[in-house]
Design an enzyme around this catalytic site. Structure first.
Site, PDB file in Angstrom:
ATOM      1  N   GLU A 136       8.058   1.037   4.706  1.00  0.00           N
ATOM      2  CA  GLU A 136       7.109  -0.151   5.964  1.00  0.00           C
ATOM      3  C   GLU A 136       7.254  -1.189   5.067  1.00  0.00           C
ATOM      4  O   GLU A 136       6.862  -1.642   3.938  1.00  0.00           O
ATOM      5  CB  GLU A 136       5.737  -0.272   6.183  1.00  0.00           C
ATOM      6  CG  GLU A 136       5.221  -0.736   6.504  1.00  0.00           C
ATOM      7  CD  GLU A 136       3.679  -0.869   7.136  1.00  0.00           C
ATOM      8  OE1 GLU A 136       3.275   0.367   5.924  1.00  0.00           O
ATOM      9  OE2 GLU A 136       3.050  -1.260   7.932  1.00  0.00           O
ATOM     10  N   HIS A 179       4.311   7.091   3.599  1.00  0.00           N
ATOM     11  CA  HIS A 179       4.707   5.436   3.700  1.00  0.00           C
ATOM     12  C   HIS A 179       3.944   5.065   2.213  1.00  0.00           C
ATOM     13  O   HIS A 179       3.000   5.343   1.541  1.00  0.00           O
ATOM     14  CB  HIS A 179       4.823   5.359   4.594  1.00  0.00           C
ATOM     15  CG  HIS A 179       4.259   4.648   5.662  1.00  0.00           C
ATOM     16  ND1 HIS A 179       3.095   5.107   6.042  1.00  0.00           N
ATOM     17  CD2 HIS A 179       3.780   2.887   4.972  1.00  0.00           C
ATOM     18  CE1 HIS A 179       1.911   4.196   6.480  1.00  0.00           C
ATOM     19  NE2 HIS A 179       2.621   3.138   5.990  1.00  0.00           N
ATOM     20  N   HIS A 219       0.581  -0.919   0.248  1.00  0.00           N
ATOM     21  CA  HIS A 219      -0.177   0.267   0.228  1.00  0.00           C
ATOM     22  C   HIS A 219       0.578   1.021   0.475  1.00  0.00           C
ATOM     23  O   HIS A 219       1.396   1.268  -0.156  1.00  0.00           O
ATOM     24  CB  HIS A 219      -1.031  -0.339   1.103  1.00  0.00           C
ATOM     25  CG  HIS A 219      -0.286   0.425   2.425  1.00  0.00           C
ATOM     26  ND1 HIS A 219      -0.084  -1.088   3.323  1.00  0.00           N
ATOM     27  CD2 HIS A 219       0.176   1.067   3.315  1.00  0.00           C
ATOM     28  CE1 HIS A 219       0.895  -0.858   4.427  1.00  0.00           C
ATOM     29  NE2 HIS A 219       0.613   0.679   4.526  1.00  0.00           N
TER      30      HIS A 219
HETATM   31 CO    CO Z   1       1.217   1.590   6.052  1.00  0.00          CO
END
Ligand code: CO
Length: 134
Positions: free
Chosen positions: A130, A79, A7
């Site tokens: 991430e 992020h 994502h």
């Molecule tokens: Co995230």
């Protein structure tokens, strides 16, 4: 090490308005807002064919994204999340390469209930990364 893009996360000042923008303008499929007190965020997911956009609003007193929102009052990209096959192996490799791991340096349980790590943006051209176990 890197597999799929899981994502892209965007901090927003108003999650309802953000959701409406994606639904009304794109006809996008967007989940209902869900709060995670332990992560200090309320999120919705915009579903795309190949990935998701995570819209995040600060939740509670000590939200980790509150400062980001103060610096970016209209919201902004926060992020990107990329999947890895084995988070502990990735952690070992990155530690050996002296990559800065945020937090206590160990995988934590993310909002998808899968172990995640955050890597410091300074090593990745200003992008917070991430990693999530696939
Ligand atoms: Co995230």
């Amino acid at each position: 090490m890197l597999k799929k893009l899981n994502h892209i996360a965007i901090v927003v000042p108003d999650i309802k308005k953000a959701k409406e923008a994606y639904v009304n303008n794109f006809g996008a499929k967007v989940s209902e807002p869900k709060s995670y007190p332990e992560h200090g965020v309320t999120v919705v997911f915009v579903e795309l064919d190949n990935t998701k956009i995570e819209l995040m609003e600060p939740y509670g007193e000590n939200s980790p994204i509150q400062k980001f929102l103060e610096k970016n009052p209209n919201g902004g990209m926060h992020h990107i999340c990329i999947e890895v096959a084995n988070i502990n192996k990735s952690l070992e490799t990155l530690k050996n390469k002296n990559v800065t791991i945020l937090g206590n340096g160990k995988p934590i349980n993310g909002s998808h209930n899968k172990p995640i790590l955050f890597l410091h943006p300074k090593e990745f051209c200003g992008t917070l990364i991430e990693l999530e176990e696939e």
